[in-house]
Design an enzyme around this catalytic site. Structure first.
Site, PDB file in Angstrom:
ATOM      1  N   GLY A 156       0.619  -1.203   0.074  1.00 19.60           N
ATOM      2  CA  GLY A 156      -0.019  -0.062  -0.055  1.00 19.60           C
ATOM      3  C   GLY A 156       0.745   1.362  -0.071  1.00 19.60           C
TER       4      GLY A 156
ATOM      5  N   GLU B 198       4.444  -6.263   1.653  1.00 23.00           N
ATOM      6  CA  GLU B 198       4.076  -6.556   0.400  1.00 23.00           C
ATOM      7  C   GLU B 198       3.795  -5.433  -0.386  1.00 23.00           C
ATOM      8  OE1 GLU B 198       0.388  -8.713   0.847  1.00 23.00           O
ATOM      9  OE2 GLU B 198       1.261 -10.188   2.007  1.00 23.00           O
ATOM     10  N   PRO B 199       4.896  -4.636  -0.850  1.00 20.77           N
ATOM     11  CA  PRO B 199       4.662  -3.657  -1.655  1.00 20.77           C
ATOM     12  C   PRO B 199       4.616  -3.960  -3.040  1.00 20.77           C
ATOM     13  CG  PRO B 199       6.968  -3.623  -1.025  1.00 20.77           C
ATOM     14  CD  PRO B 199       6.388  -4.717  -0.394  1.00 20.77           C
ATOM     15  N   GLY B 200       3.645  -3.310  -4.079  1.00 15.84           N
ATOM     16  CA  GLY B 200       3.690  -3.605  -5.520  1.00 15.84           C
ATOM     17  C   GLY B 200       4.001  -2.114  -5.989  1.00 15.84           C
TER      18      GLY B 200
ATOM     19  N   ARG C  84      -6.520   2.221 -15.437  1.00 12.46           N
ATOM     20  CA  ARG C  84      -6.590   2.958 -14.102  1.00 12.46           C
ATOM     21  C   ARG C  84      -7.580   4.334 -14.051  1.00 12.46           C
ATOM     22  NH1 ARG C  84      -3.286   4.776 -11.278  1.00 12.46           N
ATOM     23  NH2 ARG C  84      -3.848   4.126  -9.256  1.00 12.46           N
TER      24      ARG C  84
ATOM     25  N   TYR D 246     -10.745   3.813 -11.647  1.00  7.20           N
ATOM     26  CA  TYR D 246     -10.663   4.584 -10.380  1.00  7.20           C
ATOM     27  C   TYR D 246     -10.524   6.024 -10.446  1.00  7.20           C
ATOM     28  CZ  TYR D 246      -8.111  -0.069  -9.924  1.00  7.20           C
ATOM     29  OH  TYR D 246      -7.873  -1.416  -9.859  1.00  7.20           O
TER      30      TYR D 246
ATOM     31  N   CYS E 154     -14.182   1.745 -28.444  1.00  2.34           N
ATOM     32  CA  CYS E 154     -15.573   2.204 -28.787  1.00  2.34           C
ATOM     33  C   CYS E 154     -16.327   2.399 -27.514  1.00  2.34           C
ATOM     34  CB  CYS E 154     -16.005   1.117 -29.782  1.00  2.34           C
ATOM     35  SG  CYS E 154     -16.147  -0.329 -28.926  1.00  2.34           S
ATOM     36  N   GLU E 155     -15.834   3.353 -26.470  1.00  4.29           N
ATOM     37  CA  GLU E 155     -16.720   3.579 -25.289  1.00  4.29           C
ATOM     38  C   GLU E 155     -16.454   4.947 -25.043  1.00  4.29           C
ATOM     39  OE1 GLU E 155     -17.122   1.090 -22.255  1.00  4.29           O
ATOM     40  OE2 GLU E 155     -16.402  -0.727 -23.385  1.00  4.29           O
TER      41      GLU E 155
ATOM     42  N   TYR F 109       0.118  -1.516 -12.439  1.00  9.44           N
ATOM     43  CA  TYR F 109      -1.256  -2.006 -12.798  1.00  9.44           C
ATOM     44  C   TYR F 109      -1.414  -1.254 -14.074  1.00  9.44           C
ATOM     45  CZ  TYR F 109      -1.385  -2.907  -7.726  1.00  9.44           C
ATOM     46  OH  TYR F 109      -0.820  -3.530  -6.660  1.00  9.44           O
TER      47      TYR F 109
HETATM   48  N1  LLP Z   1      -0.826  -7.494  -0.861  1.00 11.72           N
HETATM   49  C1  LLP Z   1      -2.164  -7.740  -1.250  1.00 11.72           C
HETATM   50  C2  LLP Z   1      -2.573  -8.817  -0.670  1.00 11.72           C
HETATM   51  C3  LLP Z   1      -2.694  -7.039  -2.224  1.00 11.72           C
HETATM   52  O1  LLP Z   1      -4.006  -7.346  -2.537  1.00 11.72           O
HETATM   53  C4  LLP Z   1      -2.051  -5.909  -2.697  1.00 11.72           C
HETATM   54  C5  LLP Z   1      -2.733  -5.141  -3.759  1.00 11.72           C
HETATM   55  C6  LLP Z   1      -0.833  -5.751  -2.452  1.00 11.72           C
HETATM   56  C7  LLP Z   1      -0.115  -6.602  -1.418  1.00 11.72           C
HETATM   57  C8  LLP Z   1      -0.013  -4.346  -3.016  1.00 11.72           C
HETATM   58  O2  LLP Z   1      -0.557  -3.335  -2.956  1.00 11.72           O
HETATM   59  P1  LLP Z   1       0.260  -2.141  -3.444  1.00 11.72           P
HETATM   60  O3  LLP Z   1       1.632  -2.023  -2.317  1.00 11.72           O
HETATM   61  O4  LLP Z   1       0.461  -2.217  -4.827  1.00 11.72           O
HETATM   62  O5  LLP Z   1      -0.583  -0.910  -3.020  1.00 11.72           O
HETATM   63  N2  LLP Z   1      -5.265  -1.881  -9.563  1.00 11.72           N
HETATM   64  C9  LLP Z   1      -5.038  -1.116  -8.405  1.00 11.72           C
HETATM   65  C10 LLP Z   1      -4.400  -1.516  -7.158  1.00 11.72           C
HETATM   66  C11 LLP Z   1      -4.883  -2.850  -6.688  1.00 11.72           C
HETATM   67  C12 LLP Z   1      -4.310  -3.278  -5.514  1.00 11.72           C
HETATM   68  C13 LLP Z   1      -4.705  -4.821  -5.209  1.00 11.72           C
HETATM   69  N3  LLP Z   1      -4.107  -5.330  -4.152  1.00 11.72           N
HETATM   70  C14 LLP Z   1      -4.510   0.419  -9.079  1.00 11.72           C
HETATM   71  O6  LLP Z   1      -4.201   0.388 -10.039  1.00 11.72           O
HETATM   72  O7  LLP Z   1      -4.288   1.279  -8.291  1.00 11.72           O
END
Ligand code: LLP
Length: 417
Positions: free
Chosen positions: A228, A271-273, A310, A314, A344-345, A373
């Protein structure tokens, strides 16, 4: 003064948007290796406590080359599907470096992980029961819901009262009963509050709530505090990055205190993404048409929502840069425009009512912070080809790391011709 991200970071290295689109086609995802590595190090060194693992949440971007870099930087990973596990293993992650954080899966999917030595985290009593019935006597992790959520949009808040994720505090006795019934060892607890916080207060509240619950489990090897960690999507307006210094201090202190209270130096994980990959990615596309309709200037591009979802999913903001014949456009009379794609939207809008420098047909637009994402949520909607991906390496040279889809790809998988 407006900030121009690609200029400040020397993002395109020895090449340029025009050269990239000439060589690899449009639209195109471009990643910068130096920025990716730097973000990895920031997360790896987020706290002073040891042992500490940063697990890359690869749903944000599963490009194999990027995964290899993340692994080289010493990060571990979390997976959300057998496909992600498969890809992480292919990228060189060891099974014990992967946590399968699943949600509503079949016993077959759990077995996919177990057979490969990947630890599973279950997030409901029903899933714990299913896991126990199939894999009695084994180790398992459990996802708790600490009752606090965060996120940039309702759709990505994954803890707190109103979400489908995790097991609430009041069910802890049943977690223990189910585990005992199947002779399961609960070796880890995890949480994920939601996606994107720019300030640590709520995150720390979630951590405190979580750790209070963790004390009720006696045999833990690890606690995973989730992802997050946000990035500033409005850099052109001067938005500051997430300040990691207070997180370092507060989190390290909380972890040290927990180790004392718990009587064991468990491994802490995150768990950063997004934080790792968002800012290393820029999406390039071409302007093919400019028109006025009812006083609105529509800038028509090849960046449809099949390429970047995105904004429509969102209402997300991505800064946009304009490149005219290879030069970043920074001056000239700004104009309020709506940037649209080729799908086409009518909702196919990348940005609406956005003040941008003058744009001509044929110009290139750069969509900033598109590494997380972006491609991972791209699709073949309208039977469009998903773009290629290019990495600007540490020497500043571009390397193709995924080819563009081909028309043949669109017919792959059909069983009758
Ligand atoms: N761990 C779990 C269990 C998760 O479900 C997620 C993201 C993360 C870690 C990583 O979160 P982050 O660090 O990336 O915020 N598609 C959306 C974001 C969906 C996130 C889903 N879960 C967007 O484009 O903003």
């Amino acid at each position: 003064m407006k900030q121009y991200y690609t200029q400040n970071t020397h993002f395109f290295g020895n090449t340029s948007p025009e050269a990239l689109l000439r060589d690899y086609g449009s639209p195109l995802y471009v990643y910068n290796e130096a920025i990716l590595r730097q973000r990895c190090r920031q997360m790896r060194d987020l706290v002073g406590y040891k042992p500490f693992w940063a697990d890359y949440s690869c749903k944000a971007n599963t490009n194999l080359s990027l995964l290899r870099i993340v692994h080289e930087e010493g990060l571990h990973a979390d997976a959300m599907s057998p496909g992600e596990i498969y890809t992480l293993l292919a990228a060189g992650f060891a099974p014990e470096e992967i946590l399968y954080v699943c949600n509503n899966v079949s016993a077959e999917e759990m077995a996919f992980a177990v057979e490969r030595g990947v630890l599973v985290s279950v997030d409901s009593l029903a899933q714990l029961e299913l896991y126990g019935a199939h894999f009695p006597g084994s180790s398992v992790a459990v996802r708790l819901n600490p009752g606090v959520g965060v996120g940039h949009h309702d759709k990505v808040i994954t803890a707190g009262k109103l979400t489908k994720f995790g097991i609430n505090e009041e069910y802890i006795p049943q977690i223990k009963e189910t585990a005992a019934h199947h002779n399961l060892r609960i070796v880890g607890l995890n949480q994920h509050l939601g996606s994107l916080f720019m300030e640590e207060t709520l995150f720390m509240r979630g951590v405190d709530a979580m750790l209070a619950l963790c004390l009720q489990f006696p045999n833990l090897d690890f606690v995973d505090l989730g992802g997050g960690f946000g990035i500033p999507y409005k850099k052109q307006d001067g938005q500051a990055p997430l300040d990691l210094a207070p997180i370092y201090d507060k989190l390290t202190a909380v972890m040290e205190r927990f180790a004392q209270d718990y009587g064991k130096r468990i491994t802490f994980r995150i768990e950063p993404g997004r934080f790792l990959v968002a800012e290393c990615g820029v999406l390039l596309g071409r302007v093919h048409s400019i028109k006025e309709n009812a006083g609105i200037t529509f800038v028509g591009t090849d960046i449809g929502f099949n390429v970047l979802q995105r904004p429509i999913m969102y209402d997300s903001h991505h800064d946009i840069e304009v490149y005219h014949q290879d030069h970043l456009v920074t001056g000239g009379p700004a104009k309020v425009v709506t940037v649209v794609g080729n799908i086409c939207e009518s909702g196919d809008k990348l940005a609406h009512d956005r003040e941008l420098p003058p744009i001509c047909q044929g110009d290139i637009l750069g969509v900033m912070d598109a590494g997380a994402y972006g491609y991972s949520m791209a699709s073949n909607y309208n039977h469009r080809l998903r773009p290629a991906e290019v990495l600007i390496d540490l020497e500043g040279h571009p390397r193709l790391i995924r080819r563009r889809d081909t028309l043949e790809d669109l017919l792959r998988g059909f069983t009758e011709r």
